[in-house]
Structure formats: C-alpha cells, structure tokens
Design a protein around this motif. Structure first.
Motif, short mmCIF file in Angstrom:
data_model
loop_
_atom_site.label_atom_id
_atom_site.label_comp_id
_atom_site.label_asym_id
_atom_site.label_seq_id
_atom_site.Cartn_x
_atom_site.Cartn_y
_atom_site.Cartn_z
N ALA A 1 107.11 63.12 117.77
CA ALA A 1 108.50 64.11 117.39
C ALA A 1 108.70 63.86 116.12
N ALA A 2 108.47 64.80 115.10
CA ALA A 2 108.96 64.76 113.66
C ALA A 2 110.36 64.38 113.66
N CYS A 3 111.33 64.69 114.41
CA CYS A 3 112.95 64.65 114.26
C CYS A 3 113.14 63.26 114.51
N GLN A 4 112.33 62.30 115.01
CA GLN A 4 112.46 60.93 115.11
C GLN A 4 111.61 60.08 114.21
N GLN A 5 111.35 60.53 113.17
CA GLN A 5 110.47 59.95 112.05
C GLN A 5 111.35 58.83 111.40
N ILE A 6 112.69 59.27 111.13
CA ILE A 6 113.42 57.96 110.59
C ILE A 6 114.71 57.96 111.67
N VAL A 7 115.13 56.78 112.05
CA VAL A 7 116.09 56.42 112.96
C VAL A 7 117.17 55.55 112.42
N HIS A 8 118.40 56.00 112.66
CA HIS A 8 119.72 55.11 112.18
C HIS A 8 120.64 55.09 113.41
N THR A 9 120.84 53.80 113.78
CA THR A 9 121.75 53.38 115.11
C THR A 9 122.71 52.45 114.40
N ALA A 10 122.83 51.81 113.60
CA ALA A 10 123.89 50.86 113.27
C ALA A 10 124.47 51.33 111.62
N ALA B 1 123.60 66.06 121.94
CA ALA B 1 122.83 65.68 120.69
C ALA B 1 123.25 67.01 119.95
N ILE B 2 123.34 66.91 118.57
CA ILE B 2 123.42 68.08 117.77
C ILE B 2 121.98 68.24 116.88
N ALA B 3 121.31 69.22 117.01
CA ALA B 3 120.11 69.46 116.25
C ALA B 3 120.53 70.51 115.18
N ILE B 4 119.87 70.07 114.18
CA ILE B 4 120.22 70.69 112.73
C ILE B 4 118.76 70.87 112.23
N GLY B 5 118.76 72.29 111.68
CA GLY B 5 117.26 72.83 111.01
C GLY B 5 116.19 72.75 112.14
N PRO C 1 114.75 69.75 120.30
CA PRO C 1 113.58 70.25 119.84
C PRO C 1 112.75 69.23 119.04
N ALA C 2 111.47 69.03 119.47
CA ALA C 2 110.89 67.79 118.42
C ALA C 2 110.78 68.02 117.22
N ASN C 3 110.55 69.22 116.67
CA ASN C 3 110.54 69.91 115.33
C ASN C 3 111.81 70.12 114.61
N ALA C 4 112.81 69.65 115.25
CA ALA C 4 114.25 69.84 114.29
C ALA C 4 114.10 68.91 113.33
N GLU C 5 115.09 69.16 112.03
CA GLU C 5 114.87 68.33 110.92
C GLU C 5 115.78 67.10 111.10
N ILE C 6 116.91 67.24 111.82
CA ILE C 6 117.83 66.18 111.75
C ILE C 6 118.55 66.37 113.28
N VAL C 7 118.82 65.21 113.79
CA VAL C 7 119.40 64.92 115.30
C VAL C 7 120.52 64.01 115.02
N ALA D 1 123.89 57.75 117.11
CA ALA D 1 122.37 57.44 116.32
C ALA D 1 122.42 58.59 115.48
N LEU D 2 121.43 58.78 114.67
CA LEU D 2 121.21 59.78 113.72
C LEU D 2 119.62 59.68 113.28
N THR D 3 118.79 60.60 113.84
CA THR D 3 117.39 60.55 113.43
C THR D 3 117.12 61.66 112.67
N HIS D 4 116.07 61.62 111.74
CA HIS D 4 115.65 62.87 111.32
C HIS D 4 114.10 62.57 110.85
N ARG D 5 113.64 64.05 110.09
CA ARG D 5 112.18 64.15 109.53
C ARG D 5 112.27 62.98 108.38
#
Length: 494
Positions: A120-129, A207-211, A255-261, A297-301
C-alpha cells in the motif's frame, strides 16, 4: 506559473472513447501535464487565500500544481476534475456516455481487493505520535471569511457500527488544532453511523483519504442506499476491484494508492464551533457547534501530493453534479421512459436547478416529469423540461426554449413549503437565528414546462434551420490566408 498557462486549450489531448480509465492520481496528473493542462507554480505561495485565488483563476482551463505551498515541501494540486469532458476522459468514455457509464458502475459494483501494508503506497510513511497537522500537511484557507484552514477533498470513510459495511463521502473538515478537527455531517449515512455509535457512548472510527484517483473521487459522491460501499463503485469504474488496505489504528479500509490518509475517530458527546465556511451555493454557512474528530495517525506516500478543492468552483460543482445527474436520470426514466437527458446547471450550483430533455408524447407529461424530479432529491428547487431539439447542456438553448415555448399562466408549477437545501440562504428569510433544525431549509419549488405543443398549425413552432449548416466543411472551404480577397479588392479599386 509555467508558460503554457494561458495558451493551452482546455480540450487539448482529449483521449478517444474506449481508452483505459485513469488508475491513480499521479497517472492522471502526468496525462494532464503531457497534454498542456497542468500549470506548475514554482514560487512560494501563501496557503491563506493566495493558493485558492490562483487555482480559481485557472479553474476549468488547467489544473494547478503548487510546488511550494507555504513553508511545506509537499506539492498541492487543485482543479484536475474541473471540466465535464475531462471527467469523461478520465473514465475512458465519450462525454455523451458519461452518465450511462456511471449509472452502470453504480448498478454493478465490484468488491474491493485488500492488500498488505507493504503493498500500500499510502502507508509508506507512518506517523502515530506527536501528530501536528499544521506542520505535516499544507492545508489551505480558501475564502475571505473562512474560519481557518479546511480539508475539502478528503474522502471520509467509516464503517456502519451495526453491519460493518463502509460509507464514503466528502465532508468539509476544519482543522482546530494539531490533532483535532471539526466536521460537518449532513443527515445522511455518515451521520447515521455516528448517531448509532454515539447512542452507545462510543466514538466512530474514520479515515480521511486525500489525493485519490479521479474515478474513486467521483464514486465517493454516488447517491446510494445505506450499506453500499462507494469504493466498490470505484472498482466498477476502473473495471477491476479497487486495492484497499486496513488502517493502522482501526478497521477502516482505504484506497491503497491514496496519497495521504488521516486516521481518527469522531468523539461521542463532543461539539466545537466550526465555520463560517464558503460553501457550494457561493455563500458562507453559519458558525455552529459541530462534531469533533480526534486524529490518531497519519500515513502517506513518499513525497505525497495534497489535493484541495476550491469551494464553489467547477471541480467542486461537477463532482457533485455528475453522480446526481446519473441518479436523477435513472429515477426519471423508470416512470417516464421518454426522458432522454438531464443536466444540473452550473448557474444553479449543480444542485438546485435541473434541466430535463423529454421526447414528449402526450400533453401534460412534462408536468408529471417536473413533479417526479422534485421527489427525486430534496435539493432540487427548479426544473425546466424541454423538447429533444433543445440541448440541455447549453444554457442559451434552454433559455431560448423558456423564452419561446413557456407561458407562466399555463406552464408554471409552484409548490410551497417543501423540504429544500439547508445551505440555500434564501430559505432562511424570515426565520429566527435559532430556528430548530426541523424548520430549516423549507423551500418553494418551481417547474417550467418549456415544451412546444404536440399539435400546432403551419410552422409556428418549427425551428429555423439552414440546410447544410451541420455538414459544411470549413477546414476545406476557408482559405489559409486572404490573398484572394486582397487581389479582388486591388482589382475593384484599380
């Protein structure tokens, strides 16, 4: 801005019908760039008003890509769905097949396909704290009196607490703090999910999917019964199941290809002031207490692209119009098979004014169509019915039909005291500021039968036409220069 901004035609590079639909946002933006429909703004642009102002100047001509929004390194795009022809192109069909293709996808959804997090490209980078939305994302403030930055192109995805089936919608979301947001929920499926969770004292995970890609964005606006996941309509538009991934902090699939979640939960019993905000009718909505999202949490490509929709401009209006038009056309045709086409007019903010093309067979039929349309969606405030020789996608044609085929004393339908849109400011006239919700949005409805009589004498209602007009080949007939005219005038003056 790049040099192509003011010179590229809005229809440049339109693909032929039958082309493959757009798969990802990045693919679509690359296509727009190749065909001269992407304006790149390289200098630093202020997130407060300036970004939206530039995007609005380009609205309907080119999508805007801001490389330096404020102090952020994340690019911002806007306006990549701002023409009806572009949306058809992204879908891979001709413009006249647009509503038919969307209706077919809504009627035949494809279950999504779940993938692992490493796919899933949208979870390449993960912020949880230590999440700070102001620092992490370039969220614009759009209009003059907006009460701060708003997320306007986020797909809000939630699961029904009773059934687990998802719903997808676009809601306006005001950023209140680093990890706290306010959301407007109209009385639709998301609000019903939240009410069920709140009644049990529980938060509603969202969840809020952007892009996302253009077709998933469009599918999010489908008008469906509850417990119909719009991501399955997106799959049908793509012609294959949409890849999704489970969120990091809840059970929502995105969506796995979203830019930001952005992952979060709508808190039970919590309300904070939200608004004013410039809405689609081109007026501001009131400042009121709204539900609250706590971000978890915030995840993104890697190097994500942030999408913002400029409120009340063409991207905003068309995203709402096309799914509604498809639904309205199907609804009308079930009772009136002679209805051929519809359009929610831009002047009616793609919500309130409906134009209907009817192959009339009996007198009085147009009035029945008008009444049927009012029952199809409470937002509709005015309906105009025209004959098949009138193009409902051309405002001048519709106005001509009203001017020459309509008489108010016999062709006007008025209904008082009906439910309308709570965002229509004209419905508030005469109401106190603290009017209860059940009194808000009361509207009069108006229908205009602008069809000609089935039987008339002579050519009184025969439309003027010039034979050969449609088939004249100007490219073959018009000389590339005016040399012959110059020679003729020289002889005439000699």
């Amino acid at each position: 801005m790049n040099s192509r901004e003011l010179t590229a035609p809005a229809t440049a590079g339109v693909r032929e019908s039958g082309a493959a639909p757009a798969r990802t946002l990045r693919d679509w933006l690359a296509h727009l760039d190749r065909t001269g429909r992407l304006a790149t703004i390289e200098r630093t642009v202020d997130l407060k008003h300036e970004l939206a102002a530039i995007a609005k100047r380009l609205d309907g001509r080119q999508a805007a890509c801001f490389m330096r929004p404020g102090s952020h390194s994340i690019a911002v795009v806007s306006g990549f769905m701002s023409r009806r022809a572009w949306i058809a192109e992204a879908m891979g069909v001709s413009e006249d097949a647009l509503l038919r293709r969307f209706s077919d996808a809504a009627a035949h959804p494809l279950p999504w396909r779940e993938v692992d997090a490493d796919e899933a490209a949208c979870q390449q980078i993960v912020h949880t704290a230590g999440i700070d939305l102001y620092a992490l994302l370039p969220i614009p403030t759009h209009s003059e009196h907006d009460n701060g930055p708003y997320i306007t192109a986020g797909l809000v995805i939630a699961r029904n607490p009773r059934t687990g089936i998802q719903n997808v919608s676009i809601n306006r979301i005001q950023v209140h703090g680093p990890d706290r947001m306010g959301i407007l929920m109209l009385p639709r499926h998301l609000h019903e999910f939240y009410s069920a969770a709140e009644a049990n004292g529980e938060p509603l995970d969202v969840a809020i999917a952007i892009g996302v890609d253009p077709l998933t964005l469009l599918a999010s606006q489908a008008i469906t019964p509850i417990d119909h996941d719009e991501l399955e309509i997106a799959g049908a538009l793509h012609g294959e199941p949409l890849p999704v991934v489970k969120c990091k902090t809840n059970e929502v699939r995105v969506p796995a290809n979203a830019e930001i979640v952005i992952e979060g939960r709508i808190l039970p019993g919590a309300r904070e002031m939200e608004g004013p905000f410039g809405e689609f009718p081109k007026y501001y909505s009131a400042r009121e207490a709204r539900e609250v999202i706590e971000v978890r949490a915030l995840t993104h490509r890697r190097h994500p692209i942030y999408h913002t929709i400029v409120p009340a401009e063409m991207e905003h209006l068309l995203l709402g119009a096309i799914p509604r038009e498809a639904t309205l056309l199907g609804h009308l045709q079930r009772s009136h098979p002679n209805v051929k086409d519809v359009e929610l007019s831009v002047g009616g903010v793609c919500r309130y004014h409906l134009w209907v093309q009817l192959d009339k067979k009996r007198e009085g039929e147009a009035k029945n169509v008008i009444l049927c349309a009012f029952g199809a969606h409470y937002d509709i405030k005015q309906v105009v019915v025209v004959d098949t020789d009138v193009d409902v996608h051309d405002p001048a044609e519709v106005e001509w039909a009203i001017a020459t085929r309509f008489q108010a004393d016999r062709d006007l339908v008025v209904i008082e005291g009906a439910q309308g849109s709570v965002l229509d400011p004209s419905t508030t006239v005469g109401l106190p500021d603290d009017a209860p919700p059940h009194m808000q949005g009361i509207s009069a409805k108006m229908g205009l039968d602008a069809t000609r009589p089935l039987v008339y004498s002579g050519h009184v209602f025969t439309r003027v036409r010039i034979p050969g007009f449609e088939t004249a080949d100007l490219a073959a007939l018009v000389a590339p220069d005016n040399a012959a005219f110059g020679t003729y005038m020289s002889r005439a003056n000699g």
